[in-house]
Design a protein around this motif. Structure first.
Motif, PDB file in Angstrom:
ATOM      1  N   TYR A 124      11.031 -15.476 -13.724  1.00  0.00           N
ATOM      2  CA  TYR A 124      10.278 -15.603 -12.607  1.00  0.00           C
ATOM      3  C   TYR A 124       8.562 -15.868 -12.722  1.00  0.00           C
ATOM      4  N   THR A 125       7.858 -16.332 -11.190  1.00  0.00           N
ATOM      5  CA  THR A 125       6.327 -17.039 -11.156  1.00  0.00           C
ATOM      6  C   THR A 125       5.659 -16.010 -10.457  1.00  0.00           C
ATOM      7  N   THR A 126       4.317 -14.990 -11.042  1.00  0.00           N
ATOM      8  CA  THR A 126       3.800 -14.139  -9.817  1.00  0.00           C
ATOM      9  C   THR A 126       3.155 -15.480  -9.541  1.00  0.00           C
ATOM     10  N   ILE A 127       3.099 -15.733  -7.941  1.00  0.00           N
ATOM     11  CA  ILE A 127       1.680 -16.714  -7.347  1.00  0.00           C
ATOM     12  C   ILE A 127       0.645 -16.033  -7.379  1.00  0.00           C
ATOM     13  N   ASN A 128       0.629 -14.967  -5.961  1.00  0.00           N
ATOM     14  CA  ASN A 128      -0.347 -14.219  -6.369  1.00  0.00           C
ATOM     15  C   ASN A 128       0.363 -12.950  -6.278  1.00  0.00           C
ATOM     16  N   LYS A 129      -0.832 -12.038  -5.702  1.00  0.00           N
ATOM     17  CA  LYS A 129      -0.596 -10.457  -5.681  1.00  0.00           C
ATOM     18  C   LYS A 129       0.449 -10.679  -4.640  1.00  0.00           C
ATOM     19  N   THR A 130       0.890 -10.690  -3.598  1.00  0.00           N
ATOM     20  CA  THR A 130       2.034 -10.882  -3.228  1.00  0.00           C
ATOM     21  C   THR A 130       3.265 -11.253  -3.277  1.00  0.00           C
ATOM     22  N   ALA A 131       3.171 -12.970  -4.193  1.00  0.00           N
ATOM     23  CA  ALA A 131       4.299 -13.545  -4.018  1.00  0.00           C
ATOM     24  C   ALA A 131       4.340 -13.723  -4.584  1.00  0.00           C
ATOM     25  N   SER A 132       5.763 -13.294  -5.605  1.00  0.00           N
ATOM     26  CA  SER A 132       6.210 -13.928  -6.822  1.00  0.00           C
ATOM     27  C   SER A 132       7.351 -14.872  -6.909  1.00  0.00           C
ATOM     28  N   SER A 133       7.525 -15.764  -7.565  1.00  0.00           N
ATOM     29  CA  SER A 133       8.491 -17.323  -6.838  1.00  0.00           C
ATOM     30  C   SER A 133       9.661 -16.933  -7.861  1.00  0.00           C
ATOM     31  N   VAL A 134      10.970 -17.417  -8.325  1.00  0.00           N
ATOM     32  CA  VAL A 134      11.973 -17.480  -8.566  1.00  0.00           C
ATOM     33  C   VAL A 134      12.404 -19.120  -8.893  1.00  0.00           C
ATOM     34  N   THR A 135      12.962 -19.307 -10.338  1.00  0.00           N
ATOM     35  CA  THR A 135      13.852 -20.524 -10.061  1.00  0.00           C
ATOM     36  C   THR A 135      14.580 -20.875 -11.094  1.00  0.00           C
ATOM     37  N   PHE A 136      15.349 -21.466 -10.209  1.00  0.00           N
ATOM     38  CA  PHE A 136      17.282 -21.312 -10.783  1.00  0.00           C
ATOM     39  C   PHE A 136      17.411 -23.130 -10.429  1.00  0.00           C
ATOM     40  N   CYS A 165      15.505  -9.963  -3.069  1.00  0.00           N
ATOM     41  CA  CYS A 165      14.543  -9.802  -4.023  1.00  0.00           C
ATOM     42  C   CYS A 165      13.819  -8.028  -4.245  1.00  0.00           C
ATOM     43  N   ASN A 166      13.971  -7.325  -4.970  1.00  0.00           N
ATOM     44  CA  ASN A 166      13.823  -6.387  -4.663  1.00  0.00           C
ATOM     45  C   ASN A 166      12.572  -5.658  -5.511  1.00  0.00           C
ATOM     46  N   ILE A 167      12.025  -4.055  -5.418  1.00  0.00           N
ATOM     47  CA  ILE A 167      10.316  -4.218  -6.381  1.00  0.00           C
ATOM     48  C   ILE A 167      11.015  -2.424  -6.925  1.00  0.00           C
ATOM     49  N   ARG A 168      10.330  -1.711  -7.552  1.00  0.00           N
ATOM     50  CA  ARG A 168      10.534  -0.992  -8.675  1.00  0.00           C
ATOM     51  C   ARG A 168       9.839  -0.365  -7.734  1.00  0.00           C
ATOM     52  N   THR A 169      10.059   0.706  -7.238  1.00  0.00           N
ATOM     53  CA  THR A 169       8.682   2.061  -6.412  1.00  0.00           C
ATOM     54  C   THR A 169       8.323   3.752  -7.444  1.00  0.00           C
ATOM     55  N   PHE A 170       7.388   3.519  -7.701  1.00  0.00           N
ATOM     56  CA  PHE A 170       7.319   4.890  -8.266  1.00  0.00           C
ATOM     57  C   PHE A 170       7.849   5.135  -9.621  1.00  0.00           C
ATOM     58  N   GLY A 171       7.960   3.962 -10.078  1.00  0.00           N
ATOM     59  CA  GLY A 171       8.365   3.575 -11.579  1.00  0.00           C
ATOM     60  C   GLY A 171       9.646   3.742 -11.798  1.00  0.00           C
ATOM     61  N   ASP A 179       1.095  -1.060  -0.250  1.00  0.00           N
ATOM     62  CA  ASP A 179       0.069   0.163   0.307  1.00  0.00           C
ATOM     63  C   ASP A 179       0.568   1.694   0.033  1.00  0.00           C
ATOM     64  N   TYR A 180       1.969   1.542   0.883  1.00  0.00           N
ATOM     65  CA  TYR A 180       2.813   2.737   0.704  1.00  0.00           C
ATOM     66  C   TYR A 180       3.320   2.484  -0.141  1.00  0.00           C
ATOM     67  N   PHE A 181       3.491   1.976  -0.781  1.00  0.00           N
ATOM     68  CA  PHE A 181       4.166   2.068  -2.506  1.00  0.00           C
ATOM     69  C   PHE A 181       4.037   1.997  -3.419  1.00  0.00           C
ATOM     70  N   HIS A 182       2.516   1.603  -3.308  1.00  0.00           N
ATOM     71  CA  HIS A 182       1.825   1.087  -4.398  1.00  0.00           C
ATOM     72  C   HIS A 182       2.255   0.326  -5.567  1.00  0.00           C
ATOM     73  N   VAL A 183       2.491  -0.895  -5.039  1.00  0.00           N
ATOM     74  CA  VAL A 183       3.098  -2.526  -5.776  1.00  0.00           C
ATOM     75  C   VAL A 183       2.594  -3.040  -5.178  1.00  0.00           C
ATOM     76  N   ASN A 184       2.866  -4.159  -6.210  1.00  0.00           N
ATOM     77  CA  ASN A 184       2.091  -5.801  -6.284  1.00  0.00           C
ATOM     78  C   ASN A 184       3.194  -6.524  -6.175  1.00  0.00           C
ATOM     79  N   ALA A 185       3.368  -8.018  -6.642  1.00  0.00           N
ATOM     80  CA  ALA A 185       3.890  -9.331  -6.983  1.00  0.00           C
ATOM     81  C   ALA A 185       4.926  -9.115  -8.106  1.00  0.00           C
ATOM     82  N   SER A 186       3.519  -8.675  -9.011  1.00  0.00           N
ATOM     83  CA  SER A 186       4.520  -8.163 -10.971  1.00  0.00           C
ATOM     84  C   SER A 186       5.245  -7.799  -9.962  1.00  0.00           C
TER      85      SER A 186
END
Lengths: 195, 918
Positions: free
Chosen positions: B79-91, B103-109, B56-63
């Protein structure tokens, strides 16, 4: 059946009283199968003990100092009244059971002696070493005998008796009892080894 | 009140600050698993879960999630977006041992925000330990070791577990520095089977080795026997008895042994057969040993049944076997030494000390017997290994035995031949060669039976004498090696002598090297002769001390300063070589290398310069040139000689010297001058036809001598007889030619004859033409100089005319030649020649002379004075400046000159009187 035997095998030096041998109606089992030439090993162990018994006896009374070396008959005579009997002409099972009792008795007594000598003659390292080595051999012998009884005769329990506790006795009595025991040990082990 | 407000503000500030910091420190999400350990090559999946608050603070989700490994973004395909809050990565197929995953997110674009990070550890599970084995060193605790298997890249723990059938022992944990072995902490108990195994465990798993079950007594390594001692037996020299003390383990196990021995000087151990030592014992007798030999022993033991390990070797012990009689006769040889006693020889018997294995004891002495032919033997006891004795020239037989404490050896027999014995039957095909660092000698035996061979050798050296060493070989041997202390790079002269029953055979020698090396020094080359295009080089053979081997060949290197080096191989037998095709007048540098089989060595460099010309070349040029020159000169001279007249006419025509002219009076009554006598004699055949007699009426008081007058008269007579040929006046120079002139009796003719030359005139002292003098006086100019400069040309013309009329003028030429010859031969003419050189006189002298002469010429007239001065100049080269008269005397015309001095000026007088020469 194994638990009391293990208790016997794990007796500790200084245990003032013999461990209680409680018959258990459990099946005889060992951690791993016993070796096939147990009897040979037992004979070798008896020979090993017999071969070192006299040296241990000499080492002991020598280490005790006077009057022991010059009064062996009086002070170190094999006058151990409660020593388990051994009948060389018995069956193997009987002999093994009697041997088991003797070893248990000797083991406990040797533990007491070793404990007392570390106090009474702390510098007699050779004696200490010899006592420990004998005790180790006795442990191995006990294990073999038990394994043989268990494996072949399915004897899971043997009643044993222990000698007197010397912890409360005076120094001379400790030395004397120890000397008497080793004298008896030398005498008995020679008989057993020949059997 | 104010203080309270301030305090409240502070508390609120701290509260809110703490609250906000707590929110900031709280991560925005998390990754599962937290601390993964992944097996290499396997797949691994991580899940990043964002917190709702953060979303909510950063206006982001798992994508919005993106992953990074070691700061590198992982491709979105993983990557695999499991749901709104979870994303997985497979090696897949992880290969990195240590990976940082975030695990990183891009905030404010545009702002990348790290959410959470973990570290992925990769490795392998432990392999099953293999080859587990244990050893029980006597008196120590049991130690087991194993093969841990592959590298796990993870911290792996190994645990050694052991138990009896009735009892379990404490685990034995490996130490970090010894992960593949462990020593239990309880004393070994023999005759009780113990089961042992190893557990290997790390984050990826646990694995257990196979169990081994054994009686520790079968794994024992006993302590070696100690107090090993060796003793010998006087009864048997071939045995030694070993005794030792076994370790205490022999109280309850049976042992077997290994016993090894060697001689003291050997490094190779011999072993007693194992079956002889297969049971417990504390002593052993070693047999078949060599007498009086020191042996070294060692022993080890192990359990009799072969189970377990051999103990270490005991400490070595040595003993010496007892002595025995020498087993062999010593090597025996002799040397004949010159003796001063007539009929006797000095023989030095020499023998070798027996080696210990043949001496079999301490050598006490040697016994020598010497038996002369058919006489009784003589015994000698010698302590050394040589013995010198004087013997007769007869044949002798010597024997030698060696004695030790036990007995004597067999006798060595040697026949010393008679003095006049001639040795024959040498060995054949003698060869010597190095092999296996020994110098071997090989030969073919003579046809006869040989008792033994004697090999002698010594080092050949220029510095030290040949000190031979020797050895003896059995008669059946035909190949052996030299058993001396041989050195490398030394030349050995080896001699092999066969010894027959009746004495030694003829020796054969050969040279050999144990090991060759390049020469220590190279040969020093020098020039023996240097030619224009060749040079003869010479060198000395290398001394044997520096050869270090057989010189196989030489190589000569030569070059110019700028040229390439040229190498020439030369056979070793040569000591000089001729370099050809050299360039003349060139500096050459030459050096020389000598080669053995092992390499070469350069000698010092030598320089020489080829000459510009070959020997005799200059002579070949100069001599012909000189000869040609000489020949040319000779031909020229001959030509000149033959054509001298012609040449003279062209080059050196006769030029009369007016200054030396004389006015002579041709008077038939005037006797000829003395100095013309010789001419008369010489030309008595009448060829002397052109003589002018000058009769001068001297101005001074001096009268001519009667002899002179006579000679003048004779001249006059002759002139008359040869009239028509004589001109009356001859030239003074041999080169001058003159035409026949007529005396003054024919004036016209005379004028004609002298018109060309003009030098001659007939002077009438007392008058001219119309005045008949009492005495006819002829004046003649003998000057070689032109009368006047202006008159030189007419002389040239005259020369041409004379050439044309040479035949007719020959007699007069003879005369002039006589004058010439006379002048050439007469030393007096030197005055005349000097007079010719007057032209080079300086004016100072000239003036001085003029002054000197002026006193004399005072009585004369001015014109005469002038002429006098000229003559004086001419005679200034005479011995005396005032000896003008004497100067003319030396010419042989004393009377004429003395009296004619003033007359010589008559031309002037004539000129003055009207006579003008044409």
């Amino acid at each position: 059946g194994v638990v009391p035997l293990l208790l016997v095998l794990h007796w500790k030096h200084g245990a003032g009283t013999p461990l209680p041998i409680t018959p258990v109606n459990a099946t005889c089992a060992t951690r791993h199968p016993c070796h096939s030439n147990l009897m040979n090993q037992i004979r070798n162990q008896l020979a090993q003990l017999n071969g070192s018994a006299n040296a241990l006896f000499i080492l002991y009374y020598t280490a005790q100092g006077e009057p022991f070396p010059n009064n062996l008959d009086k002070l170190c005579g094999p006058n151990v009244t409660d020593f388990p009997p051994f009948h060389a002409n018995g069956t193997e099972k009987t002999r093994l059971v009697e041997l088991y009792r003797i070893i248990a008795y000797l083991g406990a007594s040797l533990g007491n002696i070793t404990r007392d000598q570390k106090v009474l003659n702390p510098n007699a390292l050779s004696l200490h070493s010899k006592l420990n080595a004998t005790a180790d051999i006795l442990r191995g012998l006990l294990s073999n005998v038990l394994c043989r009884l268990c494996n072949k005769y399915h004897v899971a329990h043997v009643d044993v008796a222990y000698g007197p506790d010397t912890s409360g006795k005076d120094v001379f009595q400790k030395k004397k009892l120890g000397c008497q025991l080793l004298g008896k040990y030398k005498q008995v082990i020679a008989v057993v080894a020949q059997a | 009140m104010l203080t309270l407000q301030t305090w409240i503000v502070h508390v609120l500030f701290i509260f809110f600050t703490t609250e906000s910091v707590g929110e900031l420190l709280e991560p925005c999400g998390y990754i599962k698993p937290e601390s993964p350990v992944v097996q290499l090559g396997s797949n691994f999946t991580a899940v990043c879960v964002l917190k709702e608050k953060c979303m909510d603070y950063f206006h982001v989700n798992a994508s919005y999630i993106f992953w990074k490994t070691n700061h590198l973004t992982v491709p979105k395909e993983q990557y695999t977006t499991i749901n709104k809050t979870a994303s997985s990565v497979t090696f897949t197929d992880t290969s990195s041992l240590n990976t940082q995953l975030t695990c990183n997110i891009r905030t404010f674009g545009q702002i990348d925000q790290n959410v959470y990070g973990i570290r992925i550890i990769s490795g392998l599970p432990p392999e099953k330990p293999k080859n587990l084995s244990c050893i029980v060193n006597e008196g120590k605790k049991m130690m087991c070791q194993w093969d841990p298997g592959r590298e796990t890249y993870l911290e792996t723990n190994f645990t050694l577990k052991s138990e009896w059938a009735t009892e379990k022992f404490a685990d034995c944990k490996t130490k970090r520095d010894t992960p593949t072995s462990c020593t239990v902490d309880y004393s070994p108990v023999y005759f009780v089977n113990t089961e042992v195994w190893v557990e290997a465990e790390n984050a990826l798993g646990k694995v257990t080795s196979d169990h081994i079950n054994f009686d520790p007594v079968d794994k024992v390594k006993p302590n070696p026997p100690h107090n090993l001692s060796v003793s010998n037996s006087e009864e048997l020299s071939s045995i030694l008895k070993l005794t030792w003390i076994n370790s205490s383990i022999q109280d309850f196990i049976r042992l077997k042994y290994n016993i090894q021995y060697r001689t003291r000087d050997s490094s190779v151990w011999n072993q007693i057969p194992p079956e002889d030592t297969a049971s417990t014992r504390s002593s052993f007798t070693v047999q078949d040993l060599k007498p009086f030999t020191e042996y070294v022993f060692r022993i080890r033991c192990m359990k009799e049944d072969g189970k377990g390990f051999w103990s270490d070797w005991s400490e070595e012990a040595s003993g010496i076997t007892y002595e025995d009689r020498p087993s062999k006769a010593p090597s025996f040889w002799y040397k004949i030494e010159p003796s001063h006693t007539h009929g006797y020889r000095s023989v030095q018997l020499i023998w070798k000390t027996l080696p210990p294995f043949e001496a079999n004891g301490k050598i006490l002495d040697y016994e020598v017997t010497l038996t002369r032919w058919k006489s009784r033997l003589q015994n000698y006891t010698v302590n050394e290994t040589k013995w010198t004795v004087n013997i007769t020239n007869d044949r002798y037989i010597a024997t030698l035995t060696v004695r030790n404490l036990v007995g004597k050896s067999d006798a060595a027999v040697l026949t010393i031949p008679a003095y006049d014995f001639k040795a024959t039957r040498p060995v054949r095909d003698l060869k010597a060669f190095p092999k296996d660092n020994m110098l071997w000698v090989e030969w073919t035996a003579p046809n006869e039976s040989v008792n033994k061979y004697i090999l002698e050798w010594c080092v050949l050296s220029d510095k030290s004498p040949c000190i031979p060493d020797w050895q003896q070989e059995d008669g059946l041997v035909h190949r052996t090696y030299l058993r001396g202390n041989l050195a490398e790079s030394k030349c050995y002269l080896i001699t092999v002598t066969p010894v027959f029953a009746d004495g030694p055979g003829s020796p054969e020698s050969i040279k050999a090297y144990l090991k060759q090396a390049p020469p220590s020094k190279g040969p020093t080359v020098r020039t023996k002769k240097v030619g224009k295009n060749e040079a003869v080089l010479e060198w000395d053979q290398l001394p044997v001390d520096v050869q270090n081997g057989f010189i196989r060949n030489y190589t000569i290197f030569y070059r110019t300063i700028i040229g390439n080096e040229t190498a020439v191989n030369v056979d070793s037998s040569h000591t000089e070589y001729t370099l050809s095709s050299l360039t003349s007048d060139t500096l050459y540098m030459v050096r020389m290398a000598a080669y053995t089989d092992e390499g070469g060595k350069d000698g010092p460099e030598f320089t020489f310069t080829t000459p510009k010309f070959a020997q005799g070349e200059i002579e070949a040029i100069v001599v012909p040139v000189c000869l040609a020159f000489l020949l040319t000169t000779l031909l020229g001279v001959l030509f000149c000689f033959n054509k001298r007249d012609l040449i003279k006419k062209h080059i050196w025509p006769n030029v009369p010297d007016p200054s030396k002219s004389h006015i002579a009076q041709w008077s038939p009554h005037t006797p000829p001058r003395h100095n013309f006598n010789s001419k008369d004699q010489m030309y008595s055949d009448g060829n002397f036809t052109d003589v002018s007699v000058v009769e001068i009426e001297a101005a001074n008081d001096k009268k001519p001598f009667p002899e002179d007058l006579k000679s003048l008269d004779l001249f006059k007579k002759e002139k008359i007889s040869t009239e028509g040929h004589s001109s009356g006046i001859g030239g003074s120079s041999c080169m001058s030619s003159s035409r026949p002139s007529i005396s003054s009796s024919d004036e016209n003719e005379s004028a004609q004859n002298t018109s060309g030359t003009v030098q001659y005139s007939t002077v009438v002292h007392s008058g001219y033409r119309h005045q008949v003098p009492s005495v006819q006086v002829f004046s003649r100019s003998e000057s070689t100089q032109p009368l006047l400069d202006s008159e030189e040309r007419p002389e040239d013309l005259q020369l041409v005319e004379n050439t044309e009329s040479s035949a007719g003028s020959f007699p007069r030429q003879q005369y002039f030649k006589q004058n010439c010859s006379q002048r050439d031969t007469s030393p007096d003419i030197s005055h005349f020649e000097r007079s010719k050189q007057v032209s080079s006189v300086n004016e100072e002298d000239f003036v001085r002379l003029k002054q000197q002469m002026s006193d004399i010429s005072k009585p004369f007239e001015a014109g005469q004075m002038k002429m006098f001065q000229e003559i004086s100049v001419a005679d200034a080269f005479g011995p005396h400046t005032d000896g003008l008269v004497e100067g003319f005397e030396t010419v042989g015309m004393e009377a004429a000159v003395d009296e004619g001095m003033p007359k010589s000026y008559l031309p002037q007088t004539v000129r003055r009187g009207g006579y003008m020469p044409q």
